[in-house]
Design an enzyme around this catalytic site. Structure first.
Site, mmCIF file in Angstrom:
data_model
loop_
_atom_site.group_PDB
_atom_site.id
_atom_site.type_symbol
_atom_site.label_atom_id
_atom_site.label_comp_id
_atom_site.label_asym_id
_atom_site.label_seq_id
_atom_site.Cartn_x
_atom_site.Cartn_y
_atom_site.Cartn_z
ATOM 1 N N CYS A 322 0.818 -1.216 0.000
ATOM 2 C CA CYS A 322 0.000 0.000 0.000
ATOM 3 C C CYS A 322 0.854 1.269 0.000
ATOM 4 C CB CYS A 322 -0.975 -0.040 1.175
ATOM 5 S SG CYS A 322 -2.387 1.082 1.001
ATOM 6 N N HIS A 410 -3.460 -5.421 1.897
ATOM 7 C CA HIS A 410 -3.011 -5.694 3.253
ATOM 8 C C HIS A 410 -3.393 -7.126 3.620
ATOM 9 C CE1 HIS A 410 -2.035 -1.526 4.358
ATOM 10 N NE2 HIS A 410 -3.123 -1.168 3.688
#
Length: 639
Positions: A322, A410
């Site tokens: 991310c 994630h």
């Protein structure tokens, strides 16, 4: 449904263990068959998980798993995600609120009461029990009236438990000082708890008496420093434990976020949080976690660029997640000022440009990994699950560049099959860790006091039983538990019986010592159990028992009671066995094995010993299962 009962866990400060204590309590209440849920009015954390409706703090997500219920946004209606000395992103009911995010704290606060109370009242109407987590300390007088600690406790009419961290030092003073400052709110307190203790507990015990003498509030016990790795609410306080395996360096830039997703590394490798390139030297795997503010973390990360380049030249793996991946792109464009207006040159290791958009992507996501090479080729063919939380656009979900694997997702390392592929083994699952956490609470804290304070009781006659709550009906028949005094028979019977059972108690309180024993046994029992006191007629009591599982504790006293009244224990045993067959219930019978000691000195005692041995032998013959308890361990004899 009546309004739920409520318990709030306050702490003497941040990081004392409120989050994990709430998770352990919720798993304990789940074991009792109660429909319970977590609630934290306002959490300040950059660790978040995706749930239906948006995002909540990781702590409440984990607590919902502990309770066995679906995590949802009402469990954490306000999440404040800080990204600087004064700035923060405010998430209300799972969604970013840009207007509130721009307001100073004092101006923001009046707008939060309504959504917090709406979420709380909704959960109170739908569950049997809420376990609330306070925020920081409940006695920050400069912030009164306190919303996430005192206001919500008032709204929920909650009882309160106050916990302190012994490992930080000053726990006795912190507990007493907090109690003193609580003022008119002290009436909610039902007990103190010490957490994260290591060493000789006898050194801490005098603090119990001091606190109780000073405050009138009991100490419910002390939790040791537990060797559990669970997702941490605050990665900057977390000190990962090192297992056997390769060194893994997680680059901990100032605004690192979602560090909790890397909890499995503590069981799979030797993780370190690296704040300097020197601390990351020698790592087999470099991890760039998420960032709440990539534009501001970029200058910090540039110092690591030579290390990252050497790592990639050696074809050693790098995982960028991310915000970590965004910083490795060619540039980050923030034309609308979503985080900080401007164009920020990245480190240029990925051939993409990232553009920030006001609409935040918050979603669970999955992928099948294909086409990976080198170190990452071992993931080919795996289906992986995770979640996305980002404003950025412009990167693929997964992209490999040399030995660098970049992803928006994630939670990649939380997939057990990914763990096996990369490290050759799996981390202990969250379920196993939560069970161990609840075991520790039940072993070290007086949870019976919590039950009594909350008024938890068994369901009334004709009410919900274990089978009515969706539990499977137990197999019928007799289970016999034999053993010496204090060998663990009653505790093992309780574990076998589960949260819903009828206890047939044969003891009679004929003296103070026996009355005290009976009192202690009552406190240790689940509040959902039914108790029938019957010293003689087990067959009749078995007919009255309303639960499909019945515990008879104990046959040792029963045989003595029969002898005293001139009744034949062997005849009564046959009546009891016939009643067991007719009942169709699972009957767990506890009895002492008294024939292993010295020969009694008088005829009556010898007759009692012999009769009890005969009763035990007859019951073992008829039993479906039989166990001998030795030093708390159940050794199977039959079945």
């Amino acid at each position: 449904m009546p309004r739920a009962k409520a318990l709030i866990v306050w702490g003497t400060g941040s990081g004392v263990g409120k989050s994990l204590l709430v998770a352990g309590l919720l798993r304990h209440f789940r074991r009792l068959g109660l429909r319970a849920a977590p609630f934290k009015a306002q959490n300040m954390s950059n660790h978040a998980r995706v749930v239906p409706g948006g995002e909540i703090a990781s702590a409440q997500w984990l607590q919902a798993l502990a309770a066995g219920v679906e995590p949802e946004v009402r469990m954490n209606p306000v999440l404040v995600k800080p990204f600087g000395e004064r700035g923060a992103q405010v998430v209300v009911w799972g969604k970013v609120d840009p207007a509130l995010s721009r307001l100073p704290w004092k101006e923001r606060k009046p707008h939060l009461e309504a959504p917090i109370r709406e979420a709380l009242e909704g959960l109170l109407a739908e569950y049997e029990l809420l376990v609330l987590e306070g925020a920081g300390s409940p006695v920050e007088r400069n912030l009164w009236p306190d919303l996430p600690n005192l206001k919500v406790a008032e709204w929920a009419d909650a009882k309160a438990l106050l916990v302190a961290d012994v490992d930080q030092g000053g726990a006795l003073g912190a507990l007493y000082g907090t109690w003193a400052l609580l003022g008119e709110h002290r009436g909610r307190l039902i007990g103190f708890a010490f957490n994260k203790f290591r060493g000789d507990l006898e050194l801490l015990k005098p603090a119990y008496r001091l606190l109780e003498d000073w405050t009138g509030i009991p100490v419910l016990g002390t939790l040791p420093l537990l060797p559990l790795e669970l997702p941490e609410e605050d990665g900057f306080r977390h000190r990962p434990r090192a297992a056997e395996g390769p060194k893994v360096a997680l680059l901990r830039y100032p605004h690192a976020s979602n560090l909790d997703e890397f909890w499995p590394l503590s069981e799979l490798a030797r993780p370190v949080y690296a704040t300097t390139p020197e601390e990351a030297e020698g790592a087999e795997l470099l991890v760039l976690p998420g960032s709440r503010f990539p534009a501001r973390d970029l200058p910090w990360l540039k110092a690591f660029l030579p290390l990252i380049q050497r790592h990639l030249e050696a074809e050693k793996p790098v995982l960028a997640v991310c915000g970590g991946a965004e910083m490795l792109a060619e540039a980050i464009w923030d034309e609308e000022g979503v985080e900080e207006k401007g164009v920020f040159p990245g480190l240029g290791l990925l051939p993409y440009r990232v553009r920030l958009e006001r609409e935040k992507r918050v979603a669970k996501t999955g992928a099948r990994l294909e086409g990976l090479s080198g170190y990452w080729a071992r993931l080919n063919g795996l289906e992986v699950q995770g979640y996305e939380i980002h404003h950025g656009r412009g990167l693929p979900l997964f992209h490999q560049e040399g030995s660098l694997l970049a992803t928006w997702m994630h939670g990649l390392l939380e997939n057990p099959h990914v763990q096996r592929a990369l490290f050759g083994k799996e981390a202990r699952g969250l379920e196993e860790a939560l069970e161990a956490l609840a075991d520790a609470l039940e072993a070290h804290l007086d949870l019976g006091a919590v039950h009594r304070a909350l008024g938890l009781k068994a369901a009334p006659k004709g009410g919900a039983s274990g089978s009515a709550r969706g539990l499977e009906a137990p197999p019928p028949g007799l289970v016999l538990l034999l053993g010496g005094a204090k060998s663990g028979k009653s505790r093992h019977a309780q574990r076998l019986a589960g949260p819903f059972a009828t206890l047939i108690a044969t003891a009679e309180a004929r003296d103070e010592e026996m009355a005290e024993r009976i009192r202690r046994h009552k406190e240790e029992r689940p509040p959902t159990w039914e108790t029938l006191e019957e010293p003689l007629d087990l067959a009749r009591a078995l007919e009255e028992a309303r639960h499909p599982t019945v515990v008879v504790d104990c046959l040792t006293l029963w045989v003595a009671n029969l002898l005293e009244r001139g009744l034949d224990p062997l005849e009564e045993t046959e009546r009891f066995l016939e009643a067991v067959k007719r009942s169709g219930k699972r009957v767990i019978a506890v009895s002492n094995e008294v024939g292993m000691g010295i020969v009694p000195p008088n005829p009556l005692a010898r007759r009692y010993r012999d009769l009890l041995g005969q009763v035990n032998a007859r019951l073992a013959e008829a039993a479906r299962e039989a166990y001998l308890l030795v030093a708390g361990r159940a050794l199977p004899l039959k079945g």
